[in-house]
Design a protein around this motif. Structure first.
Motif, PDB file in Angstrom:
ATOM      1  N   LYS A  34       0.845  -1.211   0.000  1.00 26.66           N
ATOM      2  CA  LYS A  34       0.000   0.000   0.000  1.00 26.66           C
ATOM      3  C   LYS A  34       0.877   1.257   0.000  1.00 26.66           C
ATOM      4  O   LYS A  34       2.041   1.218  -0.366  1.00 26.66           O
ATOM      5  CB  LYS A  34      -0.985  -0.027   1.175  1.00 26.66           C
ATOM      6  CG  LYS A  34      -1.878  -1.247   1.207  1.00 26.66           C
ATOM      7  CD  LYS A  34      -3.022  -1.089   2.218  1.00 26.66           C
ATOM      8  CE  LYS A  34      -2.555  -0.945   3.629  1.00 26.66           C
ATOM      9  NZ  LYS A  34      -3.670  -0.726   4.563  1.00 26.66           N
ATOM     10  N   ALA A  38       2.846   1.504  -3.498  1.00 24.69           N
ATOM     11  CA  ALA A  38       1.751   1.231  -4.434  1.00 24.69           C
ATOM     12  C   ALA A  38       1.540   2.410  -5.373  1.00 24.69           C
ATOM     13  O   ALA A  38       1.252   2.231  -6.560  1.00 24.69           O
ATOM     14  CB  ALA A  38       0.463   0.920  -3.673  1.00 24.69           C
ATOM     15  N   ARG A  44      -2.266   2.748  -7.106  1.00 24.93           N
ATOM     16  CA  ARG A  44      -3.069   3.450  -6.111  1.00 24.93           C
ATOM     17  C   ARG A  44      -3.015   4.930  -6.392  1.00 24.93           C
ATOM     18  O   ARG A  44      -1.968   5.443  -6.813  1.00 24.93           O
ATOM     19  CB  ARG A  44      -2.548   3.172  -4.685  1.00 24.93           C
ATOM     20  CG  ARG A  44      -3.621   3.360  -3.620  1.00 24.93           C
ATOM     21  CD  ARG A  44      -3.038   3.560  -2.232  1.00 24.93           C
ATOM     22  NE  ARG A  44      -2.583   4.937  -2.051  1.00 24.93           N
ATOM     23  CZ  ARG A  44      -2.291   5.467  -0.862  1.00 24.93           C
ATOM     24  NH1 ARG A  44      -2.378   4.738   0.223  1.00 24.93           N
ATOM     25  NH2 ARG A  44      -1.903   6.714  -0.774  1.00 24.93           N
ATOM     26  N   SER A  49      -0.301   9.274   2.960  1.00 22.78           N
ATOM     27  CA  SER A  49      -0.452   8.101   3.813  1.00 22.78           C
ATOM     28  C   SER A  49      -0.220   8.509   5.265  1.00 22.78           C
ATOM     29  O   SER A  49       0.611   9.372   5.545  1.00 22.78           O
ATOM     30  CB  SER A  49       0.556   7.011   3.431  1.00 22.78           C
ATOM     31  OG  SER A  49       0.333   6.552   2.120  1.00 22.78           O
ATOM     32  N   GLN A 147       0.994  -5.657  -5.733  1.00 24.12           N
ATOM     33  CA  GLN A 147       0.456  -4.472  -5.073  1.00 24.12           C
ATOM     34  C   GLN A 147      -1.003  -4.239  -5.465  1.00 24.12           C
ATOM     35  O   GLN A 147      -1.823  -3.832  -4.641  1.00 24.12           O
ATOM     36  CB  GLN A 147       1.290  -3.236  -5.438  1.00 24.12           C
ATOM     37  CG  GLN A 147       2.613  -3.125  -4.723  1.00 24.12           C
ATOM     38  CD  GLN A 147       2.492  -2.594  -3.292  1.00 24.12           C
ATOM     39  OE1 GLN A 147       1.427  -2.586  -2.694  1.00 24.12           O
ATOM     40  NE2 GLN A 147       3.614  -2.151  -2.753  1.00 24.12           N
ATOM     41  N   VAL A 151      -3.947  -3.747  -2.755  1.00 17.87           N
ATOM     42  CA  VAL A 151      -4.805  -2.559  -2.750  1.00 17.87           C
ATOM     43  C   VAL A 151      -6.263  -2.948  -2.960  1.00 17.87           C
ATOM     44  O   VAL A 151      -7.174  -2.433  -2.297  1.00 17.87           O
ATOM     45  CB  VAL A 151      -4.344  -1.548  -3.821  1.00 17.87           C
ATOM     46  CG1 VAL A 151      -5.330  -0.391  -3.946  1.00 17.87           C
ATOM     47  CG2 VAL A 151      -2.946  -1.017  -3.474  1.00 17.87           C
ATOM     48  N   HIS A 154      -7.680  -4.677   0.204  1.00 16.80           N
ATOM     49  CA  HIS A 154      -7.903  -3.692   1.263  1.00 16.80           C
ATOM     50  C   HIS A 154      -9.176  -2.893   0.988  1.00 16.80           C
ATOM     51  O   HIS A 154      -9.992  -2.660   1.894  1.00 16.80           O
ATOM     52  CB  HIS A 154      -6.701  -2.751   1.366  1.00 16.80           C
ATOM     53  CG  HIS A 154      -6.840  -1.732   2.461  1.00 16.80           C
ATOM     54  ND1 HIS A 154      -6.784  -2.057   3.794  1.00 16.80           N
ATOM     55  CD2 HIS A 154      -7.055  -0.389   2.414  1.00 16.80           C
ATOM     56  CE1 HIS A 154      -6.945  -0.976   4.535  1.00 16.80           C
ATOM     57  NE2 HIS A 154      -7.116   0.049   3.725  1.00 16.80           N
ATOM     58  N   ASP A 167      -9.881   3.810  -4.956  1.00 12.22           N
ATOM     59  CA  ASP A 167      -8.838   2.830  -5.238  1.00 12.22           C
ATOM     60  C   ASP A 167      -9.292   1.809  -6.273  1.00 12.22           C
ATOM     61  O   ASP A 167      -8.541   1.458  -7.193  1.00 12.22           O
ATOM     62  CB  ASP A 167      -8.433   2.114  -3.948  1.00 12.22           C
ATOM     63  CG  ASP A 167      -7.627   2.996  -3.008  1.00 12.22           C
ATOM     64  OD1 ASP A 167      -7.281   4.124  -3.412  1.00 12.22           O
ATOM     65  OD2 ASP A 167      -7.344   2.561  -1.885  1.00 12.22           O
TER      66      ASP A 167
END
Length: 308
Positions: A34, A38, A44, A49, A147, A151, A154, A167
């Motif tokens: 993430k 990512a 992403r 973050s 990745q 993503v 998640h 996303d």
């Protein structure tokens, strides 16, 4: 003497370099997931973050955690308290904070949505891993396909969230440009890591050719856990139903009045007065009562699914 405070995004980037160095010194294999890695691989959207997520090989997980604690990072008690319904809770990481770093660290030993064993998942992602430069250091990361799966999984845990929709939309666009060979590699990785069924909506939108979905308890747990985002009380209801009669009073007490450290950790609070703790309990009870009908509905659905 003047002091300098890290900004959160500075801390996130520098923490990647720090964790990578500690993992190297501890002989632990890790993959950053993430976040900035990512983004760098194009799977992403580019947004700030607030923490650092790293997946550690189970064999090096304890050594990495010990190295972090040796640098002043403190492990938060984020256990759910669930035992009989732990298969639905998807406990999967250790959460660290540091008083001088304005970001958190999540060190994962597994990742929800990958239904293969921890070792199989890590090896599948490691086999095609790459490196990304973060804060002047090359840090290990899953490939773009790996990745993308992380993503996607998640986001699919709570697909109605605004960031999840962003996303998934970004991923659909990115994967839509894959050629047939790249799609094949993505599907092979998803199959090896046990994500072909959990990430199925995204893979199908990318035009991937998938086998028929498997029928397993793990997949049912995943599908039902997706509905728990707004009905967390359903986990405790299921825990209560699975408990013996002698265990049930303790389960009820743990659900209604969790231990102080569990309560503060779940709200990401370091310390609190008695009044603050009472307010957190009250907030928890109000949320539980408000979501009780939905929680009961989810539990009934879970039982019908498992009976079928």
């Amino acid at each position: 003497m003047a002091t300098t405070t890290l900004h959160q995004q500075e801390a996130v980037l520098l923490a990647h370099a720090l964790v990578a160095r500690l993992a190297d010194d501890a002989g632990a294999r890790i993959l950053f997931i993430k976040g900035p890695t990512a983004v760098a691989l194009g799977v992403r959207p580019d947004r700030p973050s607030t923490d650092v997520d790293v997946l550690a090989d189970r064999g090096g997980f304890d050594a990495l955690c010990a190295a972090l604690e040796g640098c002043g990072w403190q492990r938060r008690n984020t256990g759910t308290g669930l035992r009989r319904a732990a298969d639905l809770a998807f406990e999967h990481s250790a959460h660290f904070i540091h008083p001088e770093w304005p970001c958190d660290l999540d060190v994962h030993y597994s990742f929800p949505g990958f239904l293969a064993s921890e070792a199989e998942v890590f090896e599948a992602l490691w086999a095609s891993h790459t490196t990304v430069e973060i804060a002047g250091r090359a840090v290990p990361s899953p490939s773009a396909s790996g990745q993308a799966l992380v993503v996607a999984l998640h986001a699919l845990r709570d697909p109605d969230k605004a960031t999840s929709q962003q996303d998934l939309g970004h991923l659909a666009t990115a994967l839509g440009h894959l050629d047939e060979g790249q799609k094949h590699d993505l599907v092979e990785l998803a199959l090896a890591a046990g994500a072909a069924d959990t990430a199925r909506p995204l893979l199908l939108s990318a035009g991937a050719d998938l086998p028929a979905p498997a029928d397993s308890r793990l997949l049912h747990s995943w599908e039902l856990r997706q509905r728990y985002a707004e009905a967390a009380g359903s986990l405790w209801i299921e825990q209560l139903s699975r408990a013996t009669w002698r265990e049930r009073p303790g389960v009820l007490m743990r659900a209604a009045v969790p231990r102080r450290e569990e309560l503060l950790s779940s709200h990401l609070v370091d310390s609190a007065s008695r009044k603050d703790v009472a307010v957190l309990h009250l907030r928890r009870w109000r949320h539980g009562i408000a979501t009780l009908p939905r929680s009961m509905s989810v539990v009934r659905e879970l039982r019908r699914s498992f009976r079928g």
